[in-house]
Motif scaffolding. Structure first.
Motif, PDB file in Angstrom:
ATOM      1  N   SER A 132       0.828  -1.211   0.000  1.00 36.64           N
ATOM      2  CA  SER A 132       0.000   0.000   0.000  1.00 36.64           C
ATOM      3  C   SER A 132       0.860   1.257   0.000  1.00 36.64           C
ATOM      4  CB  SER A 132      -0.935   0.009   1.214  1.00 36.64           C
ATOM      5  OG  SER A 132      -0.192  -0.041   2.427  1.00 36.64           O
ATOM      6  N   LEU A 133       1.986   1.243   0.747  1.00 36.27           N
ATOM      7  CA  LEU A 133       2.859   2.413   0.778  1.00 36.27           C
ATOM      8  C   LEU A 133       3.653   2.541  -0.518  1.00 36.27           C
ATOM      9  CD1 LEU A 133       4.292   2.594   4.417  1.00 36.27           C
ATOM     10  CD2 LEU A 133       2.347   3.797   3.425  1.00 36.27           C
ATOM     11  N   LYS A 134       4.073   1.416  -1.102  1.00 32.61           N
ATOM     12  CA  LYS A 134       4.774   1.468  -2.386  1.00 32.61           C
ATOM     13  C   LYS A 134       3.902   2.161  -3.432  1.00 32.61           C
ATOM     14  CE  LYS A 134       7.363  -2.859  -1.819  1.00 32.61           C
ATOM     15  NZ  LYS A 134       7.537  -4.236  -2.327  1.00 32.61           N
ATOM     16  N   MET A 135       2.647   1.726  -3.510  1.00 30.79           N
ATOM     17  CA  MET A 135       1.737   2.280  -4.511  1.00 30.79           C
ATOM     18  C   MET A 135       1.378   3.730  -4.185  1.00 30.79           C
ATOM     19  SD  MET A 135       1.419  -0.139  -6.694  1.00 30.79           S
ATOM     20  CE  MET A 135       3.154  -0.480  -6.294  1.00 30.79           C
ATOM     21  N   ALA A 136       1.265   4.036  -2.883  1.00 29.00           N
ATOM     22  CA  ALA A 136       0.911   5.392  -2.473  1.00 29.00           C
ATOM     23  C   ALA A 136       2.021   6.383  -2.795  1.00 29.00           C
ATOM     24  CB  ALA A 136       0.601   5.423  -0.974  1.00 29.00           C
ATOM     25  N   ILE A 137       3.281   5.952  -2.664  1.00 32.11           N
ATOM     26  CA  ILE A 137       4.401   6.830  -2.990  1.00 32.11           C
ATOM     27  C   ILE A 137       4.342   7.234  -4.459  1.00 32.11           C
ATOM     28  CG2 ILE A 137       6.912   6.896  -3.296  1.00 32.11           C
ATOM     29  CD1 ILE A 137       7.139   5.239  -0.717  1.00 32.11           C
ATOM     30  N   ALA A 138       4.084   6.263  -5.326  1.00 26.82           N
ATOM     31  CA  ALA A 138       3.987   6.566  -6.757  1.00 26.82           C
ATOM     32  C   ALA A 138       2.822   7.505  -7.044  1.00 26.82           C
ATOM     33  CB  ALA A 138       3.827   5.275  -7.547  1.00 26.82           C
ATOM     34  N   ALA A 139       1.666   7.232  -6.456  1.00 28.97           N
ATOM     35  CA  ALA A 139       0.490   8.076  -6.683  1.00 28.97           C
ATOM     36  C   ALA A 139       0.699   9.478  -6.129  1.00 28.97           C
ATOM     37  CB  ALA A 139      -0.739   7.430  -6.042  1.00 28.97           C
ATOM     38  N   THR A 194       0.079   9.381   2.807  1.00 32.42           N
ATOM     39  CA  THR A 194       1.237   9.503   1.920  1.00 32.42           C
ATOM     40  C   THR A 194       0.893  10.314   0.681  1.00 32.42           C
ATOM     41  OG1 THR A 194       2.019   7.327   2.655  1.00 32.42           O
ATOM     42  CG2 THR A 194       2.980   8.212   0.628  1.00 32.42           C
ATOM     43  N   ILE A 195      -0.225   9.958   0.052  1.00 35.94           N
ATOM     44  CA  ILE A 195      -0.641  10.626  -1.185  1.00 35.94           C
ATOM     45  C   ILE A 195      -0.970  12.092  -0.937  1.00 35.94           C
ATOM     46  CG2 ILE A 195      -2.422  10.686  -2.979  1.00 35.94           C
ATOM     47  CD1 ILE A 195      -2.647   7.628  -2.643  1.00 35.94           C
ATOM     48  N   ALA A 196      -1.728  12.358   0.136  1.00 35.05           N
ATOM     49  CA  ALA A 196      -2.204  13.716   0.394  1.00 35.05           C
ATOM     50  C   ALA A 196      -1.089  14.654   0.840  1.00 35.05           C
ATOM     51  CB  ALA A 196      -3.314  13.687   1.451  1.00 35.05           C
ATOM     52  N   PHE A 197      -0.181  14.142   1.661  1.00 31.73           N
ATOM     53  CA  PHE A 197       0.830  15.029   2.233  1.00 31.73           C
ATOM     54  C   PHE A 197       1.869  15.476   1.210  1.00 31.73           C
ATOM     55  CE2 PHE A 197      -0.923  14.492   6.324  1.00 31.73           C
ATOM     56  CZ  PHE A 197      -0.323  15.422   7.170  1.00 31.73           C
ATOM     57  N   MET A 198       2.077  14.713   0.164  1.00 29.00           N
ATOM     58  CA  MET A 198       3.080  15.140  -0.822  1.00 29.00           C
ATOM     59  C   MET A 198       2.705  16.466  -1.484  1.00 29.00           C
ATOM     60  SD  MET A 198       4.639  11.786  -2.671  1.00 29.00           S
ATOM     61  CE  MET A 198       5.276  10.413  -1.714  1.00 29.00           C
ATOM     62  N   PRO A 199       1.512  16.594  -2.095  1.00 28.53           N
ATOM     63  CA  PRO A 199       1.178  17.885  -2.693  1.00 28.53           C
ATOM     64  C   PRO A 199       0.838  18.957  -1.667  1.00 28.53           C
ATOM     65  CG  PRO A 199      -0.658  16.365  -2.950  1.00 28.53           C
ATOM     66  CD  PRO A 199       0.482  15.577  -2.389  1.00 28.53           C
ATOM     67  N   GLY A 224       5.712  13.459   2.662  1.00 31.50           N
ATOM     68  CA  GLY A 224       4.676  12.482   2.341  1.00 31.50           C
ATOM     69  C   GLY A 224       5.114  11.069   2.672  1.00 31.50           C
ATOM     70  N   ILE A 225       6.350  10.729   2.305  1.00 30.72           N
ATOM     71  CA  ILE A 225       6.885   9.407   2.629  1.00 30.72           C
ATOM     72  C   ILE A 225       6.979   9.226   4.137  1.00 30.72           C
ATOM     73  CG2 ILE A 225       8.946   7.956   2.490  1.00 30.72           C
ATOM     74  CD1 ILE A 225       9.466   9.133  -0.288  1.00 30.72           C
ATOM     75  N   ALA A 226       7.452  10.255   4.821  1.00 34.01           N
ATOM     76  CA  ALA A 226       7.601  10.187   6.278  1.00 34.01           C
ATOM     77  C   ALA A 226       6.264   9.939   6.962  1.00 34.01           C
ATOM     78  CB  ALA A 226       8.222  11.484   6.794  1.00 34.01           C
ATOM     79  N   LEU A 227       5.238  10.713   6.587  1.00 37.10           N
ATOM     80  CA  LEU A 227       3.925  10.542   7.211  1.00 37.10           C
ATOM     81  C   LEU A 227       3.329   9.191   6.879  1.00 37.10           C
ATOM     82  CD1 LEU A 227       2.318  12.485   9.062  1.00 37.10           C
ATOM     83  CD2 LEU A 227       4.290  13.516   7.915  1.00 37.10           C
ATOM     84  N   GLY A 228       3.672   8.648   5.726  1.00 38.03           N
ATOM     85  CA  GLY A 228       3.207   7.317   5.373  1.00 38.03           C
ATOM     86  C   GLY A 228       3.758   6.262   6.313  1.00 38.03           C
ATOM     87  N   PHE A 229       5.075   6.299   6.536  1.00 38.96           N
ATOM     88  CA  PHE A 229       5.698   5.340   7.439  1.00 38.96           C
ATOM     89  C   PHE A 229       5.178   5.495   8.862  1.00 38.96           C
ATOM     90  CE2 PHE A 229       8.874   4.611   4.152  1.00 38.96           C
ATOM     91  CZ  PHE A 229       9.249   3.297   4.377  1.00 38.96           C
TER      92      PHE A 229
END
Length: 447
Positions: free
Chosen positions: A137-144, A393-398, A406-411
């Motif tokens: 889920s995190l792998k796919m979320a990072i890409a998205a 992860t997806i939301a925090f990047m933009p 975004g990656i950090a909040l995902g983990f």
């Protein structure tokens, strides 16, 4: 002579064994090149925002791409092309240089170090540990998430979205007022037109949809006097302004170590995912679903990163556009080498690249954002303990304008949510380690 040459190529690349031919491989290389050559325009446009010399970055982009393609083709024998990665160049420019206020020379040093680490990890089991530890889920979320981040850059750079005191962001008008007269806002309209054009060309399976869209918008802009056109061909620009300009002073502190980690992490999963995805499409995976010669393929990627940093560009990575060449029959490294040769041929087209305005590259970024958002389909949205961290992860990047955050909040959210939902066994030890490292960084060094 031709028969002997073809015989050598057949033996070296194992063409007959892979059911292909020299002609098919070269045509596949041309196909891949047409779908990804936009990067020789887009990458210098993005990195030059940091103050880097456009011509030097243009040369670095072409040469680092060629190096990666040549090693991938000759050493790993895969039909996979490489070039500076979208998302990684945006992180380099907008998060590291502009966001953190460090020089582009220090940022290049961070890219260089991440490449060296990648080379070392390619020969040990650490890479497998990291890849296998990251939940799907995190792998796919990072890409998205990177897809949305690129979309925001495109919308901002083209003027489609502007700042607002009331709402932070708002859509720009399709018109502008000059001398009391309402006139079309041509950069905004051309950006929209370019995006629609790229989508339509892709729908009708037209090869090179992205580069056709970029050049079409640039041609219209030049005709309207919105950009300066100084020809198509010229001598190769000097790479001296960026060559070996890496500055390692000040690199090894908490914030910059986090930057190195993000460069490494994003490229690790991006390259692994692309390699497996393209190889699956080409039928090159073994019966267990593993990629033969993976270490050699990752060595090509990491070597190109180090070479690119020395030349003056952000991280190089395998391109998912390689699937277009695979669809055209490419099965061996001769396809990748063909792309490398064509990338070197681009060196004489710098005037054309410099004529491309930001609103002409915006459609390409938007289109790539669409492609990357497809990864969200692979997320298990029915399991909230997987869906919520992926969404963070997806939301925090933009929304934070930061791939790293975004990656950090995902983990962090993955570990915390699994903990409070009594699903601790679902969290690999490596995720706990990374989550704690990010929390420590936020607490002592800030975002």
């Amino acid at each position: 002579m031709a028969t002997q040459q073809h015989s050598f190529l057949d033996r070296f690349f194992k063409l007959s064994e892979n059911g292909t031919s020299v002609r098919t491989e070269i045509m596949a290389g041309f196909t891949t090149f047409l779908t990804m050559c936009y990067i020789v325009i887009v990458n210098p446009n993005i990195l030059s925002i940091t103050g880097m010399d456009f011509g030097a970055v243009f040369v670095a982009t072409c040469i680092s791409s060629a190096i990666g393609c040549f090693i991938m083709g000759a050493f790993a024998n895969y039909p996979i092309a490489l070039a500076p990665g979208m998302g990684l160049n945006a992180y380099f420019t907008f998060n590291v240089v502009q966001g953190m206020g460090v020089s582009w020379q220090i940022a290049l040093a961070a890219v260089f170090v991440s490449g060296v680490i990648f080379i070392l990890f390619s020969f040990f089991k650490v890479r497998e540990m990291l890849v296998n530890a990251l939940p799907m889920s995190l792998k796919m979320a990072i890409a998205a998430g990177i897809g949305l981040f690129l979309a925001l850059i495109a919308l901002k750079g083209s003027g489609l979205v502007v700042a607002s005191d009331a709402t932070l962001l708002k859509m720009n008008n399709l018109y502008e007022i000059k001398d009391g007269v309402k006139l079309p806002n041509m950069p905004v309209l051309l950006a929209l037109f370019g995006f629609f054009l790229v989508v339509a060309l892709d729908y009708y399976k037209i090869r090179g949809a992205i580069i056709i869209g970029i050049l079409t918008v640039t041609g219209i802009a030049a005709a309207l006097g919105l950009t300066q056109f100084n020809g198509i061909v010229s001598s190769v620009p000097s790479v001296a302004p960026t060559f070996m300009q890496m500055d390692f002073n000040g690199l090894f502190n908490g914030s910059m170590l986090a930057v190195v980690f993000v460069f490494f992490l994003v490229d690790l999963f991006d390259s692994t995912g692309t390699l497996v995805g393209v190889s699956h499409r080409a039928g090159l995976l073994d019966k267990n679903g593993h990629l033969p010669r993976l270490k050699k393929a990752l060595f090509a990627d990491s070597t190109a990163i180090v070479a690119g940093a020395a030349l003056g560009t952000s991280s190089t990575t395998p391109y998912i556009e390689s699937t277009s060449g695979v669809a055209a029959g490419g099965r061996t490294g001769l396809t990748a080498i063909t792309v490398g040769v064509l990338m070197l041929a681009c060196l004489w087209f710098s005037p054309l690249a410099q004529a491309v305005p930001a609103f002409a590259t915006a459609p390409a970024l938007l289109y790539i954002g669409v492609q990357m958002m497809r990864s969200a389909l692979e997320i298990d949205w029915q399991d909230m303990t997987e869906a919520a961290p992926a969404f963070m992860t997806i939301a925090f990047m933009p929304f934070t304008y930061s791939i790293a955050d975004g990656i950090a909040l995902g983990f962090i959210s993955y570990a915390v949510i699994k903990l409070i939902c009594a699903r601790v066994k679902d969290v690999p030890p490596m995720v706990w380690i990374v989550a704690v490292c990010w929390l420590t960084k936020f607490w002592f060094l800030g975002a």
